[in-house]
Structures are given as structure tokens and as C-alpha cells.
Design an enzyme around this catalytic site. Structure first.
Site, short mmCIF file in Angstrom:
data_model
loop_
_atom_site.label_atom_id
_atom_site.label_comp_id
_atom_site.label_asym_id
_atom_site.label_seq_id
_atom_site.Cartn_x
_atom_site.Cartn_y
_atom_site.Cartn_z
N THR A 85 0.87 -1.18 0.00
CA THR A 85 0.00 0.00 0.00
C THR A 85 0.91 1.22 0.00
O THR A 85 1.60 1.49 0.99
CB THR A 85 -0.91 0.02 1.23
OG1 THR A 85 -1.79 -1.11 1.17
CG2 THR A 85 -1.77 1.28 1.25
N LYS A 138 -7.68 1.61 -2.73
CA LYS A 138 -7.30 1.19 -1.38
C LYS A 138 -7.37 2.35 -0.40
O LYS A 138 -7.94 2.22 0.70
CB LYS A 138 -5.87 0.62 -1.41
CG LYS A 138 -5.28 0.27 -0.03
CD LYS A 138 -6.02 -0.86 0.65
CE LYS A 138 -5.53 -1.12 2.07
NZ LYS A 138 -4.20 -1.76 2.11
N LYS A 179 -0.90 5.04 8.56
CA LYS A 179 -0.18 5.16 7.28
C LYS A 179 -1.15 5.33 6.13
O LYS A 179 -0.99 6.24 5.28
CB LYS A 179 0.67 3.92 7.06
CG LYS A 179 1.27 3.81 5.65
CD LYS A 179 1.75 2.41 5.36
CE LYS A 179 2.01 2.21 3.88
NZ LYS A 179 2.38 0.82 3.54
#
Length: 322
Positions: free
Chosen positions: A106, A181, A256
Site C-alpha cells: 500500500t 485502497k 499510514k
């Protein structure tokens, strides 16, 4: 994804897998179980040894892991690691021409697009395919993949994604997987904060956790953060709240992902006040008491900031504090 694909009846593929940590290790093991030939590398000797125990052939370096691969899968902490490994680390140069590179990390959308460009320049094919489902999904082979790249590249990767997950969605061109995502996880982070705030409010009003869950889980408040990853002990036995918030999806990882979403929000001039605020709250939580906790543990930070101690009515109805 059909059962035939998941059982590995497609022709075996030679896979180079770099990044065999909490997510990558189980993913590589599922590829082995599906009948694919997997050579892997990780900088952490323990991770490499664990993967070897699951049937992954260990390599001495990342470049060695990909030298004979048809497909290279990477699962790394951040975009800078992907970009550095691809070029400075020699991964692109070590691979055979036409190798398919599938990055399941990611990372920032801009980094994903830069990585794709580097892959194509080197004579290979590329796909960004971040995942949702956490460590539990990686182990069970129930991940969801969000893929960005060409249709041909997605079709080529799909049998491997089927071996590691339950669903794969082709979201668009390079970078679209990462875009999906961070949008998904912005929804999740905001939802978890909202659910947590509602439980703390319910406590202050003398409402039991079970009563609020029984109502909201079958009403308009129903969402994944409530029904699967409930942030308070009791209503959902499998939730991390019943394991003292040991991570399924760790708070630093949520911080994050929300940070990546916040970067994209600012770059795009999008008015996303809740997304930006969620990023701030999770950044503070992950840097402090939530550093080793599941992201649902933010309920305790909200409770602490509220008034420090639950009211007597809440204690009587729920028995113990969460």
C-alpha cells in the site's frame, strides 16, 4: 473467483516473492499450496525461515529471487522501498524480459504510477494490487485485491490473486488500485471512529454495549467496523477487542493509509474534513498508546479524552470497563 482457480488447477507459475512479513509470508504460502513454484526473499532472517517452512524456496537476495520468475510479487512497507528495490536494488534488471511485476504494497498513488513507468521502461509488465483483509485474510486466503494496470496484465495475474484471495477487482489504469485502497480505508477509519464515539456516548447514557450493538447492527448504523471489528468487548467474539486489542489491522498501518489518503486529498483539492481529521486522530493514536494495538483500540483513546472514567450506570450495565 471460482473454485477451479482457487485450487490451483491453472498451469503452475514461477513466482518471485519479495517481502515475506506478516502479510507477504502467508500470501506466498498460499501460492505454494495452490501449486505454484515460489522463490522468496526477505531482509529479516526469521521471516525468510518461516516462509521456507511453508514451502517457499529461500533466495540469498531479492535479485536472486526474481531471476527465473514469470511473475514478481512485492509486499513492502512504503513507496520509497518499492522504487528503490525496483531500480537501485536491481530487481528490474535481474528479471527476464516481459516479467509481470505485481506490487501488493500500500503506497502513494504517485509512487505506484512511477513504479509502473519504471517497470515498463525496463521491458516488463506492471500491476499495482494492494490488498484488504489484514493478516487474518492473508492467512486464510480471503484477501480482496484492488488492481491498477492494463486488462491483459490483470488477466495474467488473476490466477495468482485467486490463490491468495477471495476477490480481485480491476479498478482501472496504473495507480487505480492504490486509489481504491486509500479511499476504502478512509471510509474504514472514519467509520471506526464514528462507531467508537457512539459506544462511548452510549456508555455515558447508561446504555449497555450489547444493547447498542443489537440495535445498530440491524439498523442504519450497521457497518464493517461495528459488525466484524466491533471496538468493545462482548458483542463480536472474534473482534480484537476481546483479545486486548492485539492487532488484526494495526493502528500504525491505519495511520499510514489515512496519511496517504490525506496527501491525495490535499493534492486534489478535495474537501474531505472527516478524512483529514481521521488521519490526525490515528496519527496521534499510533504514535502513542496505540503503537502496538489494533486500530479499533482508538475507542479507549476516545473514552480517555471524554472524561477519563465511565459513569456508574455504564459500569453497572456492562460489568467491566473495556
Amino acid at each position: 473467483m471460482n473454485a477451479e482457480a482457487r485450487t490451483g488447477s491453472d498451469a503452475p507459475v514461477t513466482v518471485g516473492f519479495v517481502g515475506l512479513g506478516n502479510m507477504g509470508g502467508p500470501m506466498a504460502a498460499n501460492l505454494v499450496r495452490a501449486g505454484h513454484r515460489v522463490t522468496g526473499f526477505d531482509l529479516v532472517p526469521e521471516a525468510l525461515a518461516a516462509a521456507a517452512g511453508a514451502g517457499v524456496a529461500p533466495a540469498d537476495s531479492a535479485a536472486a529471487a526474481v531471476a527465473d520468475a514469470d511473475v514478481v510479487i512485492t509486499m513492502l512497507p512504503a513507496g520509497r522501498h518499492v522504487l528503490a528495490l525496483y531500480e537501485d536494488g536491481g530487481l528490474l534488471a535481474a528479471a527476464r524480459p516481459g516479467t509481470l511485476f505485481v506490487d501488493c504494497s500500500t503506497i502513494d498513488v504517485a509512487d505506484a504510477r512511477a513504479a509502473h513507468e519504471a517497470v515498463v521502461r525496463a521491458g516488463h509488465q506492471g500491476l499495482d494490487a494492494p490488498v484488504s483483509g489484514g493478516v487474518v485474510g492473508a492467512e486464510a486466503g480471503t484477501l480482496t485485491f484492488m488492481a491498477g494496470g492494463g486488462a491483459a496484465e490483470f488477466a495474467r495475474a488473476e490466477p495468482l490473486l485467486a490463490a491468495m484471495g477471495r476477490k480481485a477487482v480491476h479498478c482501472g489504469a496504473a495507480g487505480a488500485g492504490q486509489a481504491a485502497k486509500i479511499c476504502n480505508n478512509m471510509i474504514l477509519g472514519i467509520s471506526m471512529i464514528g462507531v467508537s464515539e457512539a459506544f462511548v456516548l452510549g456508555e455515558s447514557l447508561g446504555l449497555s454495549h450489547q444493547a447498542l450493538y443489537d440495535v445498530a447492527s440491524t439498523a442504519s448504523g450497521q457497518c464493517w467496523a461495528l459488525s466484524v471489528n466491533c471496538p468493545v468487548p462482548g458483542p463480536v467474539p472474534a473482534s480484537p477487542a476481546n483479545r486486548d486489542y492485539r492487532p488484526g489491522f494495526a493502528a500504525p498501518l491505519m495511520a499510514k493509509d489515512l496519511g496517504l489518503a490525506a496527501n491525495a486529498v490535499r493534492a486534489g483539492g478535495v474537501q474531505a474534513e472527516l478524512g483529514l481529521r481521521a488521519a490526525e486522530l490515528y496519527a496521534a493514536f499510533a504514535e502513542g498508546e496505540g503503537a502496538a494495538e489494533d486500530f479499533s483500540g482508538i475507542v479507549r483513546a476516545i473514552r480517555k479524552r471524554s472524561d477519563g472514567t465511565p459513569g456508574t450506570r455504564r459500569t453497572e450495565q456492562n460489568g467491566t470497563t473495556a
